[in-house]
Design a protein around this motif. Structure first.
Motif, PDB file in Angstrom:
ATOM      1  N   LEU A 174       1.089  -1.244  -0.419  1.00 42.32           N
ATOM      2  CA  LEU A 174       0.304  -0.265   0.079  1.00 42.32           C
ATOM      3  C   LEU A 174       0.720   1.082   0.046  1.00 42.32           C
ATOM      4  O   LEU A 174       0.613   2.320  -1.183  1.00 42.32           O
ATOM      5  N   SER A 175       1.868   1.139   0.403  1.00 38.72           N
ATOM      6  CA  SER A 175       2.967   2.529   0.514  1.00 38.72           C
ATOM      7  C   SER A 175       3.171   2.943  -0.138  1.00 38.72           C
ATOM      8  O   SER A 175       3.041   3.994  -0.822  1.00 38.72           O
ATOM      9  N   PHE A 176       3.628   2.371  -1.381  1.00 37.31           N
ATOM     10  CA  PHE A 176       4.288   2.414  -2.408  1.00 37.31           C
ATOM     11  C   PHE A 176       3.471   2.629  -3.592  1.00 37.31           C
ATOM     12  O   PHE A 176       3.981   3.904  -3.805  1.00 37.31           O
ATOM     13  N   ASN A 177       2.658   1.816  -3.346  1.00 42.18           N
ATOM     14  CA  ASN A 177       1.214   2.351  -4.428  1.00 42.18           C
ATOM     15  C   ASN A 177       0.963   3.546  -3.764  1.00 42.18           C
ATOM     16  O   ASN A 177       0.143   3.788  -5.103  1.00 42.18           O
ATOM     17  N   THR A 221       1.268  -0.767 -13.869  1.00 42.60           N
ATOM     18  CA  THR A 221       2.969  -0.621 -13.775  1.00 42.60           C
ATOM     19  C   THR A 221       2.127  -0.834 -11.982  1.00 42.60           C
ATOM     20  O   THR A 221       3.233  -1.952 -11.861  1.00 42.60           O
ATOM     21  N   VAL A 222       1.574  -0.626 -11.113  1.00 38.90           N
ATOM     22  CA  VAL A 222       1.253  -1.521  -9.874  1.00 38.90           C
ATOM     23  C   VAL A 222       1.224  -2.898 -10.302  1.00 38.90           C
ATOM     24  O   VAL A 222       1.405  -4.036  -9.213  1.00 38.90           O
ATOM     25  N   GLY A 223       0.166  -3.578 -11.144  1.00 38.32           N
ATOM     26  CA  GLY A 223      -0.373  -4.731 -11.109  1.00 38.32           C
ATOM     27  C   GLY A 223       1.147  -5.662 -11.466  1.00 38.32           C
ATOM     28  O   GLY A 223       1.192  -6.350 -10.943  1.00 38.32           O
ATOM     29  N   ILE A 224       1.870  -5.387 -12.537  1.00 41.51           N
ATOM     30  CA  ILE A 224       3.111  -6.015 -13.319  1.00 41.51           C
ATOM     31  C   ILE A 224       3.327  -5.605 -12.153  1.00 41.51           C
ATOM     32  O   ILE A 224       5.143  -7.453 -11.810  1.00 41.51           O
ATOM     33  N   LEU A 225       4.448  -4.856 -10.502  1.00 39.08           N
ATOM     34  CA  LEU A 225       4.577  -4.855  -9.600  1.00 39.08           C
ATOM     35  C   LEU A 225       4.783  -5.999  -9.348  1.00 39.08           C
ATOM     36  O   LEU A 225       5.120  -6.325  -7.894  1.00 39.08           O
ATOM     37  N   THR A 226       2.694  -5.411  -8.290  1.00 38.30           N
ATOM     38  CA  THR A 226       3.178  -7.072  -7.021  1.00 38.30           C
ATOM     39  C   THR A 226       2.663  -8.289  -7.876  1.00 38.30           C
ATOM     40  O   THR A 226       2.829  -8.305  -6.906  1.00 38.30           O
ATOM     41  N   CYS A 227       2.675  -8.285  -9.138  1.00 33.86           N
ATOM     42  CA  CYS A 227       3.066  -9.724 -10.309  1.00 33.86           C
ATOM     43  C   CYS A 227       4.504 -10.172  -9.727  1.00 33.86           C
ATOM     44  O   CYS A 227       4.374 -11.247  -8.903  1.00 33.86           O
ATOM     45  N   VAL A 228       5.411  -8.736  -9.661  1.00 35.84           N
ATOM     46  CA  VAL A 228       6.369  -9.716  -9.663  1.00 35.84           C
ATOM     47  C   VAL A 228       7.248 -10.128  -8.548  1.00 35.84           C
ATOM     48  O   VAL A 228       7.529 -11.016  -7.965  1.00 35.84           O
ATOM     49  N   TRP A 229       6.046  -9.411  -7.777  1.00 42.33           N
ATOM     50  CA  TRP A 229       7.243  -9.436  -6.279  1.00 42.33           C
ATOM     51  C   TRP A 229       6.086 -10.290  -6.090  1.00 42.33           C
ATOM     52  O   TRP A 229       6.735 -11.269  -5.333  1.00 42.33           O
ATOM     53  N   ALA A 230       4.396 -10.749  -5.822  1.00 45.06           N
ATOM     54  CA  ALA A 230       4.207 -12.319  -5.289  1.00 45.06           C
ATOM     55  C   ALA A 230       4.661 -13.473  -5.686  1.00 45.06           C
ATOM     56  O   ALA A 230       4.362 -14.594  -4.976  1.00 45.06           O
ATOM     57  N   TRP A 231       5.108 -13.177  -7.069  1.00 44.85           N
ATOM     58  CA  TRP A 231       5.702 -14.337  -7.490  1.00 44.85           C
ATOM     59  C   TRP A 231       6.782 -14.791  -7.555  1.00 44.85           C
ATOM     60  O   TRP A 231       6.857 -16.506  -7.440  1.00 44.85           O
ATOM     61  N   ASN A 232       7.342 -14.398  -6.737  1.00 42.37           N
ATOM     62  CA  ASN A 232       8.917 -14.187  -6.829  1.00 42.37           C
ATOM     63  C   ASN A 232       9.138 -14.377  -5.460  1.00 42.37           C
ATOM     64  O   ASN A 232      10.466 -14.827  -4.600  1.00 42.37           O
ATOM     65  N   ASP A 233       8.586 -13.442  -4.292  1.00 41.58           N
ATOM     66  CA  ASP A 233       8.791 -13.499  -3.304  1.00 41.58           C
ATOM     67  C   ASP A 233       8.783 -15.090  -2.209  1.00 41.58           C
ATOM     68  O   ASP A 233       8.476 -15.831  -2.870  1.00 41.58           O
ATOM     69  N   PHE A 234       9.634 -15.037  -1.799  1.00 41.10           N
ATOM     70  CA  PHE A 234      10.688 -15.908  -1.107  1.00 41.10           C
ATOM     71  C   PHE A 234      10.506 -16.439   0.573  1.00 41.10           C
ATOM     72  O   PHE A 234       9.425 -17.089   1.489  1.00 41.10           O
ATOM     73  N   LEU A 235      10.628 -14.998   1.320  1.00 40.97           N
ATOM     74  CA  LEU A 235      10.363 -14.675   2.983  1.00 40.97           C
ATOM     75  C   LEU A 235       9.166 -14.877   3.224  1.00 40.97           C
ATOM     76  O   LEU A 235       9.596 -15.257   4.034  1.00 40.97           O
ATOM     77  N   LEU A 236       8.088 -14.093   2.503  1.00 36.98           N
ATOM     78  CA  LEU A 236       6.714 -13.862   3.162  1.00 36.98           C
ATOM     79  C   LEU A 236       6.546 -15.085   3.201  1.00 36.98           C
ATOM     80  O   LEU A 236       5.674 -15.649   3.959  1.00 36.98           O
ATOM     81  N   PRO A 237       6.398 -16.036   1.367  1.00 39.81           N
ATOM     82  CA  PRO A 237       5.806 -17.386   1.979  1.00 39.81           C
ATOM     83  C   PRO A 237       6.222 -18.720   3.033  1.00 39.81           C
ATOM     84  O   PRO A 237       5.507 -18.936   3.636  1.00 39.81           O
TER      85      PRO A 237
END
Length: 299
Positions: A174-177, A221-237
């Motif tokens: 939310l902050s960056f978006n 823009t927000v969608g692709i940034l969120t998509c990249v983050w959620a797809w590649n994220d390791f720490l949170l999962p």
């Protein structure tokens, strides 16, 4: 790349009164900035060389890995992808990642845009300006500080699953978006909203019928940034998801790499399989991403 040079155009020697007229200078944009072009080519190698190395390694057999590793395979081993598909249970992991990613993108676009619209159109009020700076301040809070409290809270609420992941990605982004959305919304003329209100539209109707359709570039823009983050994220999962059956692709690859760390051909094949869906999404949405960033930067 092009650079700008100036040339002088001839004009009449005198103007009214006999005084000499200054020659007009125009900009010539036909030249090429070779230094900048060379720099971009060199920087592009930092992407193409590792990508080439990954592709050729994924298509080799283990005995072909000798030497520098940049040589083409003498025998193309397409079976590495099928083996990596089976060993990582790729369909299940990809489905888990897709559910979390799509859910996070949709919920982020719907909620973050509304919050940003309210802030952008009421920035003169102290409360909304304070909220804006509050969200911006959250950008400087490192995630490890709130990592354990978030894990404890989601476990207590029974959200240590895909639904919890979607909510966390929406909230943490939310902050960056808000920073991106408010700059973009400020470039939208107020006259469009005033015209809709004169036709009887409510604030809710103005947002969904007028503002939200105009947010298509920044939404991409927000969608692709969120998509990249959620797809590649390791720490949170790895700290939230408690069910092994709900593991995402990064988690599955972490376990796979630990088991097959010596078999680089299978490991690199799994990396390409994990990267392919996200690369396709980016190629389809890149022009919207660039448009959203540039328009939000210039009011």
């Amino acid at each position: 790349m092009t650079d700008s040079t100036s040339v002088t155009l001839p004009e009449p020697d005198t103007e009214h009164g006999g005084r000499p007229r200054r020659r007009r200078r125009v900009r010539d944009v036909s030249g090429v900035n070779w230094w900048l072009t060379a720099l971009l080519l060199v920087l592009s190698l930092t992407i193409f060389i590792p990508l080439y190395f990954t592709v050729v390694t994924a298509l080799k057999t283990p005995p072909q890995l000798g030497g520098t590793g940049f040589s083409l395979p003498s025998e193309w081993s397409w079976g590495n992808f099928a083996e990596a598909w089976r060993l990582t249970n790729y369909p299940r992991a990809a489905l888990n990642s897709a559910v979390i990613t799509v859910g996070a993108v949709v919920l982020t676009l719907l909620t973050n845009s509304m919050v940003s619209y309210a802030i952008a159109r009421n920035m003169r009020r102290r409360v909304f300006k304070g909220l804006f700076y509050y969200f911006i301040t959250a950008l400087f809070i490192p995630f490890p500080i709130i990592m354990l409290p978030a894990a404890k809270l989601t476990a207590t609420l029974g959200l240590d699953n895909q639904a919890g992941m979607i909510l966390l990605y929406t909230v943490y982004g939310l902050s960056f978006n808000v920073f991106l959305y408010t700059a973009y919304i400020a470039s939208i003329p107020h006259e469009l909203e005033e015209a809709a209100r004169m036709d009887g539209a409510s604030t809710w109707g103005v947002f969904w019928r007028v503002i939200f359709p105009l947010l298509a570039p920044i939404n991409a823009t927000v969608g692709i940034l969120t998509c990249v983050w959620a797809w590649n994220d390791f720490l949170l999962p790895v700290i939230i998801i408690s069910d092994p059956g709900g593991a995402t692709i990064p988690l599955v690859q972490y376990v796979f790499q630990a088991q097959f760390s010596a078999d680089f051909t299978l490991a690199f094949a799994s990396y390409l399989m994990a990267m392919a869906p996200l690369l396709i999404v980016y190629l389809l949405a890149q022009r919207w991403v660039i448009s959203g960033v540039t328009r939000g930067a210039i009011k």
